[in-house]
Design an enzyme around this catalytic site. Structure first.
Site, PDB file in Angstrom:
ATOM      1  N   CYS A  25      17.259  33.485  65.396  1.00  0.00           N
ATOM      2  CA  CYS A  25      17.629  34.633  64.554  1.00  0.00           C
ATOM      3  C   CYS A  25      17.034  34.577  63.148  1.00  0.00           C
ATOM      4  O   CYS A  25      17.262  35.471  62.346  1.00  0.00           O
ATOM      5  CB  CYS A  25      19.137  34.783  64.491  1.00  0.00           C
ATOM      6  SG  CYS A  25      19.839  35.222  66.096  1.00  0.00           S
ATOM      7  N   HIS A  29      14.689  40.606  64.323  1.00  0.00           N
ATOM      8  CA  HIS A  29      15.079  41.021  65.671  1.00  0.00           C
ATOM      9  C   HIS A  29      16.124  42.112  65.548  1.00  0.00           C
ATOM     10  O   HIS A  29      16.705  42.310  64.482  1.00  0.00           O
ATOM     11  CB  HIS A  29      15.630  39.826  66.465  1.00  0.00           C
ATOM     12  CG  HIS A  29      16.866  39.251  65.867  1.00  0.00           C
ATOM     13  ND1 HIS A  29      16.878  38.506  64.702  1.00  0.00           N
ATOM     14  CD2 HIS A  29      18.156  39.340  66.268  1.00  0.00           C
ATOM     15  CE1 HIS A  29      18.112  38.159  64.417  1.00  0.00           C
ATOM     16  NE2 HIS A  29      18.920  38.648  65.346  1.00  0.00           N
ATOM     17  N   HIS A  75      18.669  52.237  62.730  1.00  0.00           N
ATOM     18  CA  HIS A  75      17.206  52.069  62.738  1.00  0.00           C
ATOM     19  C   HIS A  75      16.675  51.578  61.394  1.00  0.00           C
ATOM     20  O   HIS A  75      15.598  51.980  60.947  1.00  0.00           O
ATOM     21  CB  HIS A  75      16.512  53.359  63.198  1.00  0.00           C
ATOM     22  CG  HIS A  75      16.623  53.541  64.673  1.00  0.00           C
ATOM     23  ND1 HIS A  75      17.747  54.070  65.267  1.00  0.00           N
ATOM     24  CD2 HIS A  75      15.771  53.225  65.684  1.00  0.00           C
ATOM     25  CE1 HIS A  75      17.578  54.099  66.568  1.00  0.00           C
ATOM     26  NE2 HIS A  75      16.386  53.577  66.864  1.00  0.00           N
ATOM     27  N   GLU A 136      27.792  42.671  68.009  1.00  0.00           N
ATOM     28  CA  GLU A 136      26.360  42.482  67.822  1.00  0.00           C
ATOM     29  C   GLU A 136      25.653  42.467  69.184  1.00  0.00           C
ATOM     30  O   GLU A 136      24.520  42.907  69.320  1.00  0.00           O
ATOM     31  CB  GLU A 136      26.103  41.182  67.063  1.00  0.00           C
ATOM     32  CG  GLU A 136      24.679  41.026  66.606  1.00  0.00           C
ATOM     33  CD  GLU A 136      24.509  39.875  65.650  1.00  0.00           C
ATOM     34  OE1 GLU A 136      24.559  40.118  64.422  1.00  0.00           O
ATOM     35  OE2 GLU A 136      24.330  38.747  66.116  1.00  0.00           O
TER      36      GLU A 136
END
Length: 150
Positions: A25, A29, A75, A136
């Site tokens: 992470c 991503h 986004h 998540e």
């Protein structure tokens, strides 16, 4: 009096990178987030009120969360402004990408705290933000509870 909890869910897509993290992470991503917002209150008893029998109109929750959270985060790429990702983010922003620079590590937990601070001031005095749960992934989420934060 009968206090009732009312929950509305939302979906949005966001990317992030965890600066200094010791796993995958650390790379940029994305996730398909699912957000559950729960408020608590007493249903309106005034029969002349168009919201009679409701704690809050689901449409009002939708308007608040969409404006304060979904439209902001959907986004977008979240990057810690105090990390080396800042330069990358600035380059992406200059090319028209939606970049949010945070003062915090953009973990699920810290994003949740940010969302609480965005939603809570928009609620009227008749309802209380009870909880927010941010998934998540399908199997991993963080949750903020009012009772833990009094």
């Amino acid at each position: 009096m009968n206090k009732i909890r009312v929950t509305k869910s939302f979906n949005f897509e966001t990317a992030h990178a965890l600066y200094g993290y010791d796993g995958k992470c650390k790379n940029i991503h994305g996730h398909s987030y699912k957000l559950f917002v729960t408020v608590k209150g007493i249903p309106i008893q005034d029969k002349s009120n168009p919201k009679f029998g409701m704690v809050i109109d689901f449409g009002d929750i939708k308007k608040i969360v969409k404006t304060e959270v979904v439209d902001k985060f959907d986004h977008a790429i979240l990057l810690n402004v105090n990390s080396p990702h800042k330069e990358l983010g600035e380059n992406l922003a200059s090319e028209g990408h939606k970049v949010i620079f945070t003062q915090y590590q953009p973990s699920c937990e810290n994003m949740l705290i940010d969302m609480v601070n965005l939603i809570k001031p928009q609620l009227n005095d008749t309802v209380e933000l009870q909880s927010i749960r941010l998934h998540e992934t399908e199997t991993s989420y963080a949750e903020w509870l009012a009772e833990d934060n009094r």
